[in-house]
Design a protein around this motif. Sequence first.
Motif, PDB file in Angstrom:
ATOM      1  N   MET A 117       1.023  -1.122  -0.113  1.00 44.00           N
ATOM      2  CA  MET A 117      -0.071  -0.192   0.062  1.00 44.00           C
ATOM      3  C   MET A 117       1.008   1.137   0.156  1.00 44.00           C
ATOM      4  SD  MET A 117      -3.139  -0.036  -0.329  1.00 44.00           S
ATOM      5  CE  MET A 117      -4.123   1.465  -0.400  1.00 44.00           C
ATOM      6  N   ASP A 118       1.748   1.244   0.803  1.00 41.82           N
ATOM      7  CA  ASP A 118       2.987   2.295   0.793  1.00 41.82           C
ATOM      8  C   ASP A 118       3.285   2.674  -0.533  1.00 41.82           C
ATOM      9  OD1 ASP A 118       2.536   2.795   3.460  1.00 41.82           O
ATOM     10  OD2 ASP A 118       4.324   1.633   3.894  1.00 41.82           O
ATOM     11  N   LYS A 119       3.903   1.481  -1.510  1.00 39.57           N
ATOM     12  CA  LYS A 119       4.329   1.940  -2.661  1.00 39.57           C
ATOM     13  C   LYS A 119       3.310   2.438  -3.654  1.00 39.57           C
ATOM     14  CE  LYS A 119       7.424  -0.863  -4.810  1.00 39.57           C
ATOM     15  NZ  LYS A 119       8.518  -0.488  -5.544  1.00 39.57           N
ATOM     16  N   ILE A 120       2.218   2.199  -3.290  1.00 44.28           N
ATOM     17  CA  ILE A 120       1.076   2.357  -4.353  1.00 44.28           C
ATOM     18  C   ILE A 120       0.739   4.217  -4.130  1.00 44.28           C
ATOM     19  CG2 ILE A 120      -1.396   2.304  -4.837  1.00 44.28           C
ATOM     20  CD1 ILE A 120      -1.244  -0.766  -4.434  1.00 44.28           C
ATOM     21  N   ASN A 121       0.790   4.253  -2.541  1.00 43.33           N
ATOM     22  CA  ASN A 121       0.564   5.506  -2.301  1.00 43.33           C
ATOM     23  C   ASN A 121       1.595   6.571  -2.851  1.00 43.33           C
ATOM     24  OD1 ASN A 121      -2.040   5.240  -1.104  1.00 43.33           O
ATOM     25  ND2 ASN A 121      -0.857   4.857   0.865  1.00 43.33           N
ATOM     26  N   ARG A 122       2.889   5.989  -2.655  1.00 46.62           N
ATOM     27  CA  ARG A 122       4.134   7.023  -3.126  1.00 46.62           C
ATOM     28  C   ARG A 122       3.969   7.190  -4.543  1.00 46.62           C
ATOM     29  NH1 ARG A 122       8.445   5.130  -4.913  1.00 46.62           N
ATOM     30  NH2 ARG A 122       8.212   3.003  -3.882  1.00 46.62           N
ATOM     31  N   LEU A 123       3.600   6.082  -5.385  1.00 48.94           N
ATOM     32  CA  LEU A 123       3.535   6.238  -6.964  1.00 48.94           C
ATOM     33  C   LEU A 123       2.484   6.999  -7.522  1.00 48.94           C
ATOM     34  CD1 LEU A 123       5.025   2.503  -7.611  1.00 48.94           C
ATOM     35  CD2 LEU A 123       6.293   4.807  -7.619  1.00 48.94           C
ATOM     36  N   PHE A 124       1.409   6.699  -6.751  1.00 51.90           N
ATOM     37  CA  PHE A 124       0.103   7.218  -7.532  1.00 51.90           C
ATOM     38  C   PHE A 124      -0.781   8.545  -6.857  1.00 51.90           C
ATOM     39  CE2 PHE A 124       0.471   2.985  -8.959  1.00 51.90           C
ATOM     40  CZ  PHE A 124      -0.012   3.107 -10.373  1.00 51.90           C
ATOM     41  N   LYS A 125      -0.256   8.959  -5.563  1.00 53.86           N
ATOM     42  CA  LYS A 125      -0.778  10.111  -5.104  1.00 53.86           C
ATOM     43  C   LYS A 125      -0.134  11.101  -5.246  1.00 53.86           C
ATOM     44  CE  LYS A 125      -2.714  11.551  -0.699  1.00 53.86           C
ATOM     45  NZ  LYS A 125      -2.727  11.401   1.022  1.00 53.86           N
ATOM     46  N   THR A 126      -0.372  11.656  -6.599  1.00 58.30           N
ATOM     47  CA  THR A 126       0.074  12.795  -7.158  1.00 58.30           C
ATOM     48  C   THR A 126      -0.656  13.995  -7.679  1.00 58.30           C
ATOM     49  OG1 THR A 126       0.127  12.194  -9.400  1.00 58.30           O
ATOM     50  CG2 THR A 126       1.937  11.346  -8.157  1.00 58.30           C
ATOM     51  N   ASN A 127      -0.430  14.818  -8.124  1.00 55.35           N
ATOM     52  CA  ASN A 127      -1.180  16.110  -8.744  1.00 55.35           C
ATOM     53  C   ASN A 127      -1.494  16.034 -10.152  1.00 55.35           C
ATOM     54  OD1 ASN A 127      -1.590  17.500  -6.002  1.00 55.35           O
ATOM     55  ND2 ASN A 127       0.684  18.326  -6.568  1.00 55.35           N
ATOM     56  N   SER A 128      -0.860  15.010 -10.917  1.00 55.08           N
ATOM     57  CA  SER A 128      -1.405  14.702 -12.370  1.00 55.08           C
ATOM     58  C   SER A 128      -0.782  13.522 -12.957  1.00 55.08           C
ATOM     59  CB  SER A 128      -0.285  15.793 -13.133  1.00 55.08           C
ATOM     60  OG  SER A 128       1.169  15.571 -13.058  1.00 55.08           O
ATOM     61  N   VAL A 129      -1.488  13.016 -14.066  1.00 53.61           N
ATOM     62  CA  VAL A 129      -1.034  11.779 -14.728  1.00 53.61           C
ATOM     63  C   VAL A 129       0.420  11.662 -15.105  1.00 53.61           C
ATOM     64  CG1 VAL A 129      -1.392  10.577 -16.609  1.00 53.61           C
ATOM     65  CG2 VAL A 129      -3.487  11.498 -15.746  1.00 53.61           C
ATOM     66  N   GLU A 130       0.796  12.912 -15.491  1.00 56.44           N
ATOM     67  CA  GLU A 130       2.285  13.133 -15.835  1.00 56.44           C
ATOM     68  C   GLU A 130       3.374  12.460 -14.647  1.00 56.44           C
ATOM     69  OE1 GLU A 130       0.285  15.465 -18.482  1.00 56.44           O
ATOM     70  OE2 GLU A 130       0.045  15.554 -16.513  1.00 56.44           O
ATOM     71  N   GLU A 131       2.922  12.868 -13.517  1.00 62.47           N
ATOM     72  CA  GLU A 131       3.655  12.768 -12.255  1.00 62.47           C
ATOM     73  C   GLU A 131       3.736  11.250 -11.924  1.00 62.47           C
ATOM     74  OE1 GLU A 131       3.207  15.174  -8.969  1.00 62.47           O
ATOM     75  OE2 GLU A 131       2.645  16.947 -10.005  1.00 62.47           O
ATOM     76  N   ILE A 132       2.505  10.593 -12.160  1.00 66.28           N
ATOM     77  CA  ILE A 132       2.421   9.024 -12.059  1.00 66.28           C
ATOM     78  C   ILE A 132       3.346   8.359 -12.799  1.00 66.28           C
ATOM     79  CG2 ILE A 132       1.118   7.313 -12.351  1.00 66.28           C
ATOM     80  CD1 ILE A 132      -1.634   9.002 -11.418  1.00 66.28           C
ATOM     81  N   LEU A 133       3.338   8.751 -14.370  1.00 72.04           N
ATOM     82  CA  LEU A 133       4.226   8.123 -15.227  1.00 72.04           C
ATOM     83  C   LEU A 133       5.541   8.162 -14.798  1.00 72.04           C
ATOM     84  CD1 LEU A 133       2.170   9.119 -18.445  1.00 72.04           C
ATOM     85  CD2 LEU A 133       2.151   7.139 -17.131  1.00 72.04           C
ATOM     86  N   GLU A 134       6.004   9.670 -14.227  1.00 72.42           N
ATOM     87  CA  GLU A 134       7.249   9.794 -13.838  1.00 72.42           C
ATOM     88  C   GLU A 134       7.757   9.011 -12.602  1.00 72.42           C
ATOM     89  OE1 GLU A 134      11.038  10.899 -14.628  1.00 72.42           O
ATOM     90  OE2 GLU A 134       9.502  11.538 -15.930  1.00 72.42           O
ATOM     91  N   ASN A 135       6.743   8.805 -11.808  1.00 69.92           N
ATOM     92  CA  ASN A 135       7.238   8.079 -10.777  1.00 69.92           C
ATOM     93  C   ASN A 135       7.318   6.748 -10.976  1.00 69.92           C
ATOM     94  OD1 ASN A 135       6.785  10.116  -8.846  1.00 69.92           O
ATOM     95  ND2 ASN A 135       4.889   9.870  -8.156  1.00 69.92           N
TER      96      ASN A 135
END
Length: 86
Positions: free
Chosen positions: A1-19
């Motif tokens: 769950m920590d990894k999912i939150n770290r990777l996907f809890k962002t302000n944009s789709v672009e940030e998710i892809l970058e993470n």
Amino acid sequence: MDKINRLFKTNSVEEILENLKEDSSPFALQNLETLKKMSPTSMKITFQQLREGATKNLTEVLVMEYRLSQSCMRGHDFYEGVRAEY
């Protein structure tokens, strides 16, 4: 769950892809490859929908969903996506 939150809890789709790129774990790379196959427009709409829907009640979410569906069907992307699937 920590990894999912770290990777996907962002302000944009672009940030998710970058993470996902930066993480480079098997989990991240598998999700990155999946997301690369998706419509960028649909991903951004869904991202915004999830953010806005979190603060709405059921009636407001259903109205939002209906309006979005009608708006998406006015363009050619929806029909092209359906056509491309078959």
